[in-house]
Design a protein around this motif. Structure first.
Motif, mmCIF file in Angstrom:
data_model
loop_
_atom_site.group_PDB
_atom_site.id
_atom_site.type_symbol
_atom_site.label_atom_id
_atom_site.label_comp_id
_atom_site.label_asym_id
_atom_site.label_seq_id
_atom_site.Cartn_x
_atom_site.Cartn_y
_atom_site.Cartn_z
ATOM 1 N N ASN A 32 0.863 -1.173 0.000
ATOM 2 C CA ASN A 32 0.000 0.000 0.000
ATOM 3 C C ASN A 32 0.900 1.224 0.000
ATOM 4 O O ASN A 32 1.086 1.863 1.017
ATOM 5 N N VAL A 33 1.463 1.529 -1.157
ATOM 6 C CA VAL A 33 2.400 2.627 -1.289
ATOM 7 C C VAL A 33 1.854 3.573 -2.346
ATOM 8 O O VAL A 33 1.521 3.146 -3.454
ATOM 9 N N SER A 34 1.743 4.837 -2.011
ATOM 10 C CA SER A 34 1.221 5.820 -2.956
ATOM 11 C C SER A 34 2.216 6.063 -4.088
ATOM 12 O O SER A 34 3.397 5.732 -3.984
ATOM 13 N N ILE A 35 1.730 6.672 -5.161
ATOM 14 C CA ILE A 35 2.605 6.972 -6.290
ATOM 15 C C ILE A 35 3.670 7.989 -5.888
ATOM 16 O O ILE A 35 4.805 7.897 -6.323
ATOM 17 N N LEU A 36 3.316 8.932 -5.031
ATOM 18 C CA LEU A 36 4.292 9.915 -4.563
ATOM 19 C C LEU A 36 5.402 9.239 -3.762
ATOM 20 O O LEU A 36 6.588 9.509 -3.965
ATOM 21 N N ALA A 37 5.017 8.321 -2.870
ATOM 22 C CA ALA A 37 6.018 7.585 -2.088
ATOM 23 C C ALA A 37 6.881 6.722 -2.998
ATOM 24 O O ALA A 37 8.093 6.613 -2.795
ATOM 25 N N THR A 38 6.270 6.130 -4.033
ATOM 26 C CA THR A 38 7.020 5.317 -4.986
ATOM 27 C C THR A 38 8.070 6.156 -5.704
ATOM 28 O O THR A 38 9.220 5.741 -5.854
ATOM 29 N N ILE A 39 7.682 7.362 -6.133
ATOM 30 C CA ILE A 39 8.625 8.248 -6.826
ATOM 31 C C ILE A 39 9.755 8.661 -5.888
ATOM 32 O O ILE A 39 10.932 8.621 -6.262
ATOM 33 N N LEU A 40 9.402 9.051 -4.659
ATOM 34 C CA LEU A 40 10.430 9.483 -3.701
ATOM 35 C C LEU A 40 11.382 8.343 -3.352
ATOM 36 O O LEU A 40 12.602 8.538 -3.288
ATOM 37 N N ILE A 41 10.829 7.157 -3.134
ATOM 38 C CA ILE A 41 11.672 5.985 -2.851
ATOM 39 C C ILE A 41 12.588 5.705 -4.036
ATOM 40 O O ILE A 41 13.786 5.443 -3.870
ATOM 41 N N GLY A 42 12.049 5.782 -5.247
ATOM 42 C CA GLY A 42 12.853 5.554 -6.443
ATOM 43 C C GLY A 42 13.955 6.580 -6.610
ATOM 44 O O GLY A 42 15.075 6.248 -6.999
ATOM 45 N N MET A 43 13.657 7.847 -6.310
ATOM 46 C CA MET A 43 14.669 8.900 -6.413
ATOM 47 C C MET A 43 15.804 8.668 -5.424
ATOM 48 O O MET A 43 16.981 8.787 -5.770
ATOM 49 N N VAL A 44 15.446 8.325 -4.184
ATOM 50 C CA VAL A 44 16.473 8.060 -3.169
ATOM 51 C C VAL A 44 17.290 6.827 -3.543
ATOM 52 O O VAL A 44 18.519 6.833 -3.437
ATOM 53 N N ALA A 45 16.614 5.782 -4.001
ATOM 54 C CA ALA A 45 17.320 4.560 -4.392
ATOM 55 C C ALA A 45 18.245 4.808 -5.580
ATOM 56 O O ALA A 45 19.367 4.291 -5.622
ATOM 57 N N ALA A 46 17.799 5.619 -6.536
ATOM 58 C CA ALA A 46 18.639 5.925 -7.693
ATOM 59 C C ALA A 46 19.876 6.713 -7.265
ATOM 60 O O ALA A 46 20.989 6.428 -7.715
ATOM 61 N N PHE A 47 19.694 7.683 -6.378
ATOM 62 C CA PHE A 47 20.819 8.482 -5.899
ATOM 63 C C PHE A 47 21.819 7.621 -5.130
ATOM 64 O O PHE A 47 23.021 7.638 -5.407
ATOM 65 N N LEU A 48 21.305 6.840 -4.171
ATOM 66 C CA LEU A 48 22.197 5.996 -3.369
ATOM 67 C C LEU A 48 22.847 4.900 -4.220
ATOM 68 O O LEU A 48 24.019 4.572 -4.027
ATOM 69 N N GLY A 49 22.098 4.349 -5.173
ATOM 70 C CA GLY A 49 22.648 3.328 -6.052
ATOM 71 C C GLY A 49 23.776 3.866 -6.916
ATOM 72 O O GLY A 49 24.768 3.183 -7.157
ATOM 73 N N THR A 50 23.628 5.116 -7.365
ATOM 74 C CA THR A 50 24.690 5.745 -8.146
ATOM 75 C C THR A 50 25.936 5.956 -7.290
ATOM 76 O O THR A 50 27.063 5.733 -7.747
ATOM 77 N N LEU A 51 25.737 6.386 -6.042
ATOM 78 C CA LEU A 51 26.882 6.556 -5.134
ATOM 79 C C LEU A 51 27.599 5.231 -4.891
ATOM 80 O O LEU A 51 28.825 5.160 -4.955
ATOM 81 N N ILE A 52 26.835 4.197 -4.613
ATOM 82 C CA ILE A 52 27.425 2.886 -4.339
ATOM 83 C C ILE A 52 28.156 2.362 -5.578
ATOM 84 O O ILE A 52 29.264 1.824 -5.476
#
Length: 94
Positions: A32-52
């Motif tokens: 039960n995750v909203s589209i806004l939460a999905t986008i924010l989670i994806g943005m954070v994951a993309a940023f951290l994934g790029t750093l890693i």
């Protein structure tokens, strides 16, 4: 100095949506995750994934950066699962 442009913001939202959606696809169970939460989670994951990926020296490769993408999606899957699990426990107490 970092310049934030409208195209950069739109790019971050689109990448966040794609990475977050892939994370939801690979997460177990119903989320039960909203589209806004999905986008924010994806943005954070993309940023951290790029750093890693940069720390592992696999950020810049020829063609598609598959290892970086896998790291980003794995992080998004983890974050979606944690976020969905946190919300489910909160509702159960009420």
């Amino acid at each position: 100095m970092v310049t934030i442009t409208l195209s950069g913001i739109i790019y971050a939202i689109v990448v966040g949506l794609i990475i977050g959606a892939l994370g939801r696809l690979f997460a177990r169970g119903r989320q039960n995750v909203s589209i806004l939460a999905t986008i924010l989670i994806g943005m954070v994951a993309a940023f951290l994934g790029t750093l890693i990926a940069g720390w592992l020296h696999v950020r810049h490769t020829e063609g598609i950066d598959w290892i970086q993408l896998i790291i980003q999606v794995a992080l998004a899957t983890l974050f979606v699962s944690l976020y969905a699990g946190r919300g489910g426990r909160r509702r159960a107490r009420i």
